[in-house]
Scaffold this motif. Structure first.
Motif, mmCIF file in Angstrom:
data_model
loop_
_atom_site.group_PDB
_atom_site.id
_atom_site.type_symbol
_atom_site.label_atom_id
_atom_site.label_comp_id
_atom_site.label_asym_id
_atom_site.label_seq_id
_atom_site.Cartn_x
_atom_site.Cartn_y
_atom_site.Cartn_z
ATOM 1 N N PRO A 99 0.804 -1.227 0.000
ATOM 2 C CA PRO A 99 0.000 0.000 0.000
ATOM 3 C C PRO A 99 0.837 1.278 0.000
ATOM 4 O O PRO A 99 0.336 2.342 -0.353
ATOM 5 C CB PRO A 99 -0.842 -0.112 1.273
ATOM 6 N N ASN A 100 2.122 1.180 0.362
ATOM 7 C CA ASN A 100 2.992 2.353 0.377
ATOM 8 C C ASN A 100 3.933 2.423 -0.828
ATOM 9 O O ASN A 100 4.857 3.236 -0.851
ATOM 10 C CB ASN A 100 3.831 2.370 1.660
ATOM 11 N N TYR A 114 -1.349 2.894 -4.815
ATOM 12 C CA TYR A 114 -2.666 2.579 -4.254
ATOM 13 C C TYR A 114 -3.240 1.303 -4.885
ATOM 14 O O TYR A 114 -4.121 1.346 -5.745
ATOM 15 C CB TYR A 114 -3.646 3.718 -4.504
ATOM 16 N N LYS A 130 -5.428 -0.798 -4.097
ATOM 17 C CA LYS A 130 -6.875 -1.026 -3.987
ATOM 18 C C LYS A 130 -7.689 0.250 -4.202
ATOM 19 O O LYS A 130 -8.914 0.227 -4.082
ATOM 20 C CB LYS A 130 -7.207 -1.624 -2.622
#
Length: 831
Positions: A214-215, A234, A236
């Motif tokens: 996510p990062n 990102y 999702k």
């Protein structure tokens, strides 16, 4: 009659041809000496006339089991022991595997690539849509490749590969593609501010972590501004993806103290690093991702290493792998722009120090000269003989230079042409992981066992299955005789091969004088200059006539060889030096040194006689100093004479390959014409400077032409004293000319008669051939299969040569190797 036995030595050993010939002449009764080479599936036998002959039974392992290369075999009437090289068998296996690659069909997905190689992908993006293809290839066999038309790659540049994901660009569109899972990530169009003149100036790019993190961030730099451009992926939340641009100028100034750009973004152990070239500082790029945004800061790591620069152009690179951080320096010759040296360092993370590497082992590193393609570190899944290289992509994407770190050799490869176009818009390197559909394990050959039995010889019993392997089943007296013909490392390797050899070879305190004495006593081949390569620990001499190699220990005077430079070579002496230190003469055969007075840096040199002669005069030229010509009389004066030349409104001329002819000095001027300095040793104002020919002859070279001015020794009654040799960088053309001063032009020569020429980077030699087989030939400081290359003006081809017979023929120099950086032709001299 027993079958001859095959066994493998724990330490490689190869006797020189000169020693072999001597042994053949004195072989005792009951012995026959032969040399056998097995290359691929062809058996070639070279037989030397022995004193007595005896019938010999030879057993070779079946070629269906393993291709065997017998480096040397000495045969006796009862039993024989040979050195077997399985490395060639392994290479042959890999080559046979590679032969499966070529196919006329076009793949629509990543082909099943072997993990043994570092792979490259070529794209012809300028071709029409229906003709656009990708070519997957490797430098070890570039003519055999995959031809593909992969939809995900059409119209897109490959910018790098991170965590198994390929970064693709088709400005302003950027995307990521996983060739294993076929997943594709499209990013928003990248459009800079309207005030920017160049909307496509993206330089380096790097992925901070796998896209499913996510990062994860795709970080890039701009080439015209000190700016970062990045996009948070990102995984999702696709709608949140957007490009952000920020300046790093203040960060660089704060960390390094001066302004500058960041280069060579690279990943290592989950961190991103960059090189601030202006300050020669390595910085860590700290990325902190929060819900409110992304914060990027620079942290000072340490200074970039900087090996001594011997007045050449240099390009630095920063390369990261999973756990290690490397720095690479590529040095280029100022005139020819050819690669002159390569330096490799690895960062010791614990002590924050750089350590120079002498071997890459199985790994390879690939990167692009002057481009922004992300460098690749490749470590094969299995042990491979194809590792240890730094592959350098250059020449507008058409040439790959392969530097072997351990051997310090370089070779060039021509890449496969793309169908339908003569222009390659981009070459990109891709570290291709072993794909599931093409995955296949390569197991060790279980049929490579060699059955051997016990041998008795003069009271000694040897068992071939024990740890000790024995090279020769010869009597103790014969082994002592062999020892007498061995020199230096050849002697020590022989002594270490088995117990019997150890007993026959007493310990000798080797010195260069001891080795030189043996070379003289046993009449080693002195009919030709030798190619000398100076290493950190060993000096190696290559005899171009017979392919022999002789070794002596690198003397104390040359221990810091990386800081030294060979400036000229004549009469068995080297003129050497390093920046800001006095020049000195060095005779590698006697270890004699003679220091000269200190002088400023001069680009090129020549000397008129051995430094032991009262007539020895040294001349040097420079284009970077107010005094352009320097001369020194060795043994007669304590300082240099210096003279300035009046070039008018022109820049100072660059002189190369100066050559004495009587009291005159001729030199190649700006790589084109020839100037002469009449009676230079007479002193001012008696000497004169004039142009012999102002332009170079028209050459047929299709690659960059390299010019070599060669002096013909006048004592051989040559009808001209100068010869100009023009060689294409890749050897596609070799031409010889002589100056016609009366008509002001160059005359092309189709042959050079009884002469032979030796081409060198600093000094080239021309002399009368001492045997008819040497006549009308030009020797290069390059090798193929361990043999020095020679160009025949009779056949107009490049060959390998064994002293009498021409072996292989080559149309160019691709695939041949050259030693870097300390090599020169030298005439053996013990005075």
């Amino acid at each position: 009659m027993r079958s001859a036995m095959l066994t493998t030595l724990r330490r490689p050993w190869l006797i020189s041809r000169s020693v072999f010939t001597q042994l053949a002449r004195v072989a005792p009764p009951g012995h026959q000496l032969q040399m056998l080479f097995v290359t691929s599936l062809k058996l070639k036998e070279l037989t030397f006339p022995p004193a007595y002959y005896a019938q010999t039974v030879i057993h070779v392992v079946s070629v269906e089991q393993e291709i065997v290369w017998l480096k040397l075999a000495l045969f006796r009437s009862f039993t024989t022991m040979c050195r077997v090289s399985r490395s060639t068998a392994r290479k042959e296996h890999l080559r046979m595997e590679q032969k499966q690659i070529f196919s006329s069909s076009v793949y629509n997905q990543i082909p099943p690539l072997s993990a043994n190689y570092q792979w490259f992908v070529a794209q012809n993006l300028d071709a029409e849509d229906e003709k656009e293809v990708q070519i997957f290839y490797n430098v070890h066999d570039p003519l055999r490749h995959y031809r593909c038309r992969i939809p995900e790659l059409l119209g897109k540049y490959v910018r790098g590969c991170f965590y198994g994901w390929v970064i693709l660009s088709d400005h302003p569109r950027w995307s990521l593609w996983n060739p294993v899972t076929s997943k594709f990530i499209n990013l928003p169009p990248l459009i800079h501010k309207q005030s920017d003149t160049n909307d496509d100036d993206i330089g380096y790019c790097c992925l901070s972590s796998p896209p499913d993190d996510p990062n994860s961030i795709l970080l890039m730099t701009r080439t015209e501004k000190p700016h970062f451009v990045f996009c948070r992926l990102y995984p999702k939340k696709k709608k949140l993806r957007r490009w952000t641009e920020m300046s790093y100028a203040k960060h660089v100034k704060k960390v390094t103290g001066i302004d500058g750009f960041l280069q060579s973004l690279t990943c290592c152990d989950g961190k991103i690093y960059a090189y601030a070239r202006a300050s020669r500082l390595v910085v860590e790029i700290s990325i902190v991702v929060k819900d409110t945004g992304v914060a990027i800061n620079l942290l000072s790591l340490l200074k970039f290493p900087f090996p001594r620069l011997n007045h050449c152009n240099r390009l630095p690179y920063l390369v990261g792998s999973c756990k290690d951080l490397f720095s690479i320096f590529i040095d280029f010759d100022e005139v020819t722009e050819a690669i002159d040296n390569v330096h490799l360092f690895k960062l010791n993370m614990n002590y924050k120090t750089w350590e120079e590497l002498e071997d890459l082992n199985d790994a390879t590193i690939s990167f692009e000269i002057g481009g922004y393609l992300y460098p690749e570190f490749h470590s094969p899944a299995i042990t491979s003989d194809l590792g240890g290289y730094i592959h350098i992509l250059g020449e507008n994407g058409k040439i790959i230079y392969s530097y072997h770190v351990k051997d310090k050799t370089i070779s060039s490869s021509s890449l496969p042409c793309l169908v339908g176009t003569s222009h390659v818009s981009a070459w990109a390197m891709l570290e291709c992981k072993r794909l599931s559909e093409g995955d296949h394990k390569q197991e060790e050959d279980k049929n490579d066992k060699i059955v051997i039995s016990k041998v008795k010889s003069d009271g000694f019993e040897f068992n071939g299955m024990t740890d000790e392997s024995h090279l020769l089943n010869l009597s103790y007296d014969v082994l002592k005789m062999i020892m007498e013909f061995s020199v230096g490392i050849e002697y020590m390797n022989f002594r270490a091969s088995c117990k019997l050899c150890h007993l026959a070879a007493p310990v000798i305190q080797w010195s260069n004088q001891t080795a030189s004495k043996r070379l003289q006593l046993h009449a080693y081949s002195l009919i030709s200059p030798w190619l000398m390569v100076i290493g950190k620990h060993t000096i190696t001499f290559f005899d171009p006539m017979f392919g022999d190699k002789y070794f002596i220990k690198t003397p104390r005077e040359l221990e810091l060889i990386s800081e030294l430079e060979i400036r000229c070579s004549r009469y068995g002496w080297l003129l050497m030096g390093k920046s800001f230190r006095p020049l000195f003469f060095f005779n590698p055969f006697t270890s004699d040194t003679r220091e000269l007075p200190l002088c400023p840096y001069l680009e090129t040199f020549d000397f008129s006689a051995p430094p032991t002669s009262p007539d020895c005069m040294v001349v040097g030229f420079t284009s970077t100093n107010a005094w352009h010509v320097h001369i020194h009389f060795v043994g007669r004066e304590s300082s240099w004479r210096k003279y300035a030349l009046n070039f008018g409104n022109d820049d100072p001329y660059l002189y190369r390959f100066p050559a004495f002819h009587g009291g005159d000095v001729y030199a190649l001027c700006n790589g084109k014409g020839v100037d002469v300095f009449k009676e230079l040793g007479a002193g001012d104002p008696r000497w004169e400077w004039s142009s012999v020919l102002k332009v170079a002859p028209i050459s047929c070279c299709t690659s960059k032409a390299q010019h070599f001015l060669v002096k013909c020794a006048h004592e051989y009654k040559c009808d001209q004293h100068l010869i100009l040799v023009i060689v294409g960088e890749f050897g596609e053309s070799v031409e010889v000319f002589k100056p016609n001063e009366d008509e002001g032009k160059w005359d092309k020569l189709d042959d050079i008669g009884r002469h032979v020429i030796y081409i060198g980077d600093k000094t080239s030699l021309c002399m009368e051939a001492k045997t008819p087989d040497m006549e009308n030939k030009i020797y290069f400081p390059r090798f193929h299969s361990g043999k020095i290359l020679v160009y025949s003006l009779e056949t107009c081809k490049i060959h390998t040569f064994n002293g009498k017979n021409i072996h292989q023929n080559f149309g160019n120099l691709f695939g041949t190797i050259k030693h870097l950086p300390h090599n020169a032709w030298i005439e053996p001299s013990w005075s």
